[in-house]
Write a protein that holds these residues in place. Structure first.
Motif, PDB file in Angstrom:
ATOM      1  N   ILE A   1      27.849  32.211  47.213  1.00 34.20           N
ATOM      2  CA  ILE A   1      29.257  32.020  46.861  1.00 34.20           C
ATOM      3  C   ILE A   1      29.545  32.625  45.497  1.00 34.20           C
ATOM      4  CG2 ILE A   1      31.055  30.277  46.442  1.00 34.20           C
ATOM      5  CD1 ILE A   1      28.929  28.413  48.146  1.00 34.20           C
ATOM      6  N   GLY A   2      30.633  33.354  45.420  1.00 34.07           N
ATOM      7  CA  GLY A   2      31.132  33.868  44.134  1.00 34.07           C
ATOM      8  C   GLY A   2      32.567  33.412  43.981  1.00 34.07           C
ATOM      9  N   LEU A   3      32.946  33.070  42.753  1.00 37.12           N
ATOM     10  CA  LEU A   3      34.289  32.525  42.544  1.00 37.12           C
ATOM     11  C   LEU A   3      35.148  33.468  41.718  1.00 37.12           C
ATOM     12  CD1 LEU A   3      33.204  28.857  41.668  1.00 37.12           C
ATOM     13  CD2 LEU A   3      34.003  29.718  43.883  1.00 37.12           C
ATOM     14  N   GLU A   4      36.424  33.492  42.047  1.00 39.07           N
ATOM     15  CA  GLU A   4      37.404  34.219  41.240  1.00 39.07           C
ATOM     16  C   GLU A   4      38.450  33.211  40.806  1.00 39.07           C
ATOM     17  OE1 GLU A   4      38.099  38.475  42.962  1.00 39.07           O
ATOM     18  OE2 GLU A   4      37.547  37.179  44.630  1.00 39.07           O
ATOM     19  N   ILE A   5      38.589  33.049  39.509  1.00 42.73           N
ATOM     20  CA  ILE A   5      39.451  31.994  38.994  1.00 42.73           C
ATOM     21  C   ILE A   5      40.588  32.595  38.178  1.00 42.73           C
ATOM     22  CG2 ILE A   5      39.538  29.921  37.546  1.00 42.73           C
ATOM     23  CD1 ILE A   5      36.177  31.057  38.651  1.00 42.73           C
TER      24      ILE A   5
ATOM     25  N   THR B   1      33.010  35.518  38.842  1.00 41.28           N
ATOM     26  CA  THR B   1      31.586  35.199  38.675  1.00 41.28           C
ATOM     27  C   THR B   1      30.725  36.152  39.489  1.00 41.28           C
ATOM     28  OG1 THR B   1      31.189  33.733  40.578  1.00 41.28           O
ATOM     29  CG2 THR B   1      32.237  32.740  38.621  1.00 41.28           C
ATOM     30  N   GLU B   2      29.463  36.175  39.182  1.00 38.15           N
ATOM     31  CA  GLU B   2      28.484  36.814  40.070  1.00 38.15           C
ATOM     32  C   GLU B   2      28.261  35.853  41.247  1.00 38.15           C
ATOM     33  OE1 GLU B   2      27.494  39.768  39.802  1.00 38.15           O
ATOM     34  OE2 GLU B   2      27.890  40.288  37.719  1.00 38.15           O
ATOM     35  N   PRO B   3      27.735  36.358  42.363  1.00 37.34           N
ATOM     36  CA  PRO B   3      27.540  35.470  43.521  1.00 37.34           C
ATOM     37  C   PRO B   3      26.323  34.563  43.329  1.00 37.34           C
ATOM     38  CG  PRO B   3      26.892  37.713  44.062  1.00 37.34           C
ATOM     39  CD  PRO B   3      27.422  37.764  42.664  1.00 37.34           C
TER      40      PRO B   3
ATOM     41  N   GLU C   1      33.187  38.900  59.935  1.00 39.19           N
ATOM     42  CA  GLU C   1      34.072  40.009  59.569  1.00 39.19           C
ATOM     43  C   GLU C   1      34.547  39.797  58.145  1.00 39.19           C
ATOM     44  OE1 GLU C   1      35.153  42.537  61.566  1.00 39.19           O
ATOM     45  OE2 GLU C   1      33.939  41.798  63.257  1.00 39.19           O
ATOM     46  N   GLN C   2      34.643  40.874  57.389  1.00 37.13           N
ATOM     47  CA  GLN C   2      35.189  40.739  56.035  1.00 37.13           C
ATOM     48  C   GLN C   2      36.692  40.515  56.124  1.00 37.13           C
ATOM     49  OE1 GLN C   2      33.672  43.215  53.003  1.00 37.13           O
ATOM     50  NE2 GLN C   2      35.578  43.297  51.850  1.00 37.13           N
ATOM     51  N   GLU C   3      37.135  39.337  55.701  1.00 42.13           N
ATOM     52  CA  GLU C   3      38.564  39.039  55.776  1.00 42.13           C
ATOM     53  C   GLU C   3      38.933  37.961  54.783  1.00 42.13           C
ATOM     54  OE1 GLU C   3      39.335  37.730  59.787  1.00 42.13           O
ATOM     55  OE2 GLU C   3      37.792  36.204  59.713  1.00 42.13           O
TER      56      GLU C   3
ATOM     57  N   SER D   1      42.975  41.316  56.879  1.00 40.33           N
ATOM     58  CA  SER D   1      41.664  41.899  56.672  1.00 40.33           C
ATOM     59  C   SER D   1      41.625  42.355  55.228  1.00 40.33           C
ATOM     60  CB  SER D   1      41.441  43.071  57.624  1.00 40.33           C
ATOM     61  OG  SER D   1      42.332  44.104  57.297  1.00 40.33           O
ATOM     62  N   LYS D   2      40.458  42.320  54.643  1.00 37.94           N
ATOM     63  CA  LYS D   2      40.323  42.521  53.204  1.00 37.94           C
ATOM     64  C   LYS D   2      40.738  43.932  52.799  1.00 37.94           C
ATOM     65  CE  LYS D   2      38.871  42.046  48.998  1.00 37.94           C
ATOM     66  NZ  LYS D   2      39.501  41.184  48.015  1.00 37.94           N
ATOM     67  N   GLU D   3      41.570  44.002  51.743  1.00 40.58           N
ATOM     68  CA  GLU D   3      41.930  45.315  51.240  1.00 40.58           C
ATOM     69  C   GLU D   3      40.859  45.822  50.286  1.00 40.58           C
ATOM     70  OE1 GLU D   3      42.634  42.093  49.860  1.00 40.58           O
ATOM     71  OE2 GLU D   3      44.653  42.443  50.619  1.00 40.58           O
TER      72      GLU D   3
END
Ligand code: ADP
Ligand code: ZN
Ligand code: MG
Length: 475
Positions: free
Chosen positions: A9-13, A155-157, A244-246, A262-264
């Motif tokens: 898990i990696g977080l974006e805050i 963060t890093e994963p 799937e990446q999404e 779907s992820k840009e």
């Protein structure tokens, strides 16, 4: 979770900064004011309006960078991140791309990838039929939030479970709160967290395909959402499928995860340097000013408690992660002969159980009084049960523990005739327990101790009762 898989898990805050004005204009920041009362040509994206970066926001970004142990770029630049959405009147968000103001770093057990400055979008409000303004269901835009300064921390994963994600975010929130840079309120959106989740075979060091859970707006939902997504991915892979990446939305009510898009990729945003803004140049004086403002932060404080006071890791964190508890604890610690760990247990346990989320300093229990109570307990002048009664009295009325013990007759029955007599009565009343004890079953002492405790309202010293029982039964 199947032990065959390891979650990654990696977080974006996103952190809304508590500046007076917006990131690139002089509009006041307001939470809860009537819609569209804090706008100007810059934050409405009118043609020809020119942005100017907010110096205070840059200062806050430096504070965050220092607190997270990041490298601070002497010169960083803004980019335009292009996409269309009704809450983004310019058609692009001003953000940072390849040269962020802060990079690298670490907080607790999680490495920081980067932290950069950007502006918030406006707020889209979806008005249902009941709240409609003009007609049927509709969406309206409040531009007050548009242009609010944000720091995005990536963060890093390094996170390996939903619970760790939650705990780490608590540490980050406390760190930001103590820096004074943000209100860090998840419900109000001043702290927002996206979680990137993947799984991989246990022991592998390759990263699996990740999905992104958007905008979890409470700690509990973050933990539950990540847990649900890990379970979904494991079930999918075990059934022979592929992740799937999404980007997903987690609905905390139904517990369902629904794809948003779907992820840009970065190239979809057509990033290019913002031509209307000069680079952020950070000189030594700016760094020194930020450094001078840094308080002792929760992670460092927890370390110090473990190192200098020999508190358990758990106690150290529970205290250090709440500034009010830490301040209270340190004040109580000033008392003569205070025992750090016992004091810590009483602050985080019994005291918090009574004052809840409130600042204990605002309660009637003076730190010195709690220290004294703990000292009485450690000296066996009172039993743990009596100490809790004294604490109840302190919470209700304040005052001096010693005086309460005397007034209420709560002093421990350490030995002497009174206790001895009670033990004899207890033994006489329970021949069954006596027989078991004589047969070597020490568990049978429970009812005897229980009897004495009931008779003394918890004032008897359990160890002393046991000793007397052994003495009488010659065990
Ligand atoms: P993107 O380009 O999709 O935004 P980034 O590499 O910028 O991805 O990473 C975004 C976030 O996702 C970071 O917090 C990073 O730690 C995390 N992340 C990257 N790869 C993975 C993965 N395979 N599993 C879980 N988290 C990941
Ligand atoms: Zn404005
Ligand atoms: Mg990214």
């Amino acid at each position: 979770m199947s032990p065959a898989y390891e979650p990654v898990i990696g977080l974006e805050i996103h952190v809304q900064l508590k500046t007076n004005t917006k990131m690139f204009c002089g509009c006041e920041l307001s939470f809860g004011d009537p819609p569209n009362t804090h706008t100007c040509p810059v934050c409405l994206g009118l043609p020809g309006a020119l942005p100017v970066a907010n110096a205070r926001a840059v200062h806050y970004a430096l504070l965050i960078g220092l607190a997270l142990g990041c490298e601070l770029a002497p010169r960083s630049i803004f980019h335009r991140k292009n996409y269309f959405y009704p809450d983004l009147p310019k058609g692009y968000q001003v953000s940072q791309y390849d040269v962020p103001i802060c990079s690298g770093g670490r907080l607790g057990d999680v490495r920081i990838h980067r932290a950069h400055l950007e502006e918030d979008a406006a707020k889209l409000v979806h008005v249902g039929a009941s709240g409609r303004i003009h007609g049927a269901d509709e969406s309206v835009v409040d531009f007050n939030r548009g242009g609010t300064p944000l720091v995005e921390i990536v963060t890093e994963p390094d996170v390996r479970s939903a619970a760790q994600a939650r705990e780490w975010l608590t540490l980050l929130r406390e760190t930001l709160r103590q820096l004074g840079v943000s209100d860090v309120n998840m419900e109000e959106g001043s702290l927002r967290c996206d979680a990137n989740v993947s799984i991989r075979p246990a022991g592998s060091d390759r990263l699996g395909t990740k999905t992104e859970l958007k905008n979890m707006n409470s700690f509990r939902y973050l933990e539950r959402g990540v847990e649900a997504e890990i379970a979904r991915q494991v079930a999918l892979v075990e059934a022979g499928g592929q992740v799937e990446q999404e980007t997903l939305h987690y609905d905390p009510v139904s517990g369902s995860l629904t794809p948003l898009r779907s992820k840009e990729e970065a190239h979809d945003y057509r990033y290019f340097p913002e031509p209307d803004l000069v680079p952020i140049v950070v000189d030594e004086a700016m760094v020194a000013a930020a450094r001078a403002e840094l308080p002792e932060l929760p992670a460092q404080r927890a370390e110090r408690y473990e190192r200098e006071l020999e508190l358990s890791a758990d106690s150290a964190r529970q205290l250090a992660f709440r500034a009010d508890l830490a301040a209270y604890f340190e004040q109580a610690l000033q008392a003569d002969g205070a025992h750090p760990q016992t004091l810590a247990n009483w602050v985080t346990g019994e005291l918090v159980a009574r004052v809840g989320d409130g600042d204990p300093a605002a309660s009637k229990v003076a730190p010195a009084a709690l220290a004294k109570l703990v000292a009485l307990l450690r000296a066996k002048t009172i039993t743990p049960g009596a100490a809790k009664q004294v604490l109840d009295a302190l919470v209700a009325e304040g005052g001096d523990p010693q005086a309460i013990v005397e007034a209420e007759g709560l002093g421990a029955l350490g030995g002497g005739d009174e206790l001895d007599e009670l033990v004899q009565r207890a033994l006489a009343a329970d021949p069954d327990a006596v027989a078991k004890l004589k047969a070597g079953n020490m568990k049978a002492i429970g009812p005897i101790v229980g009897f004495v405790m009931r008779e003394t309202k918890g004032r008897a010293d359990g160890g002393e009762v046991t000793r007397l029982v052994r003495e009488h039964l010659k065990l």
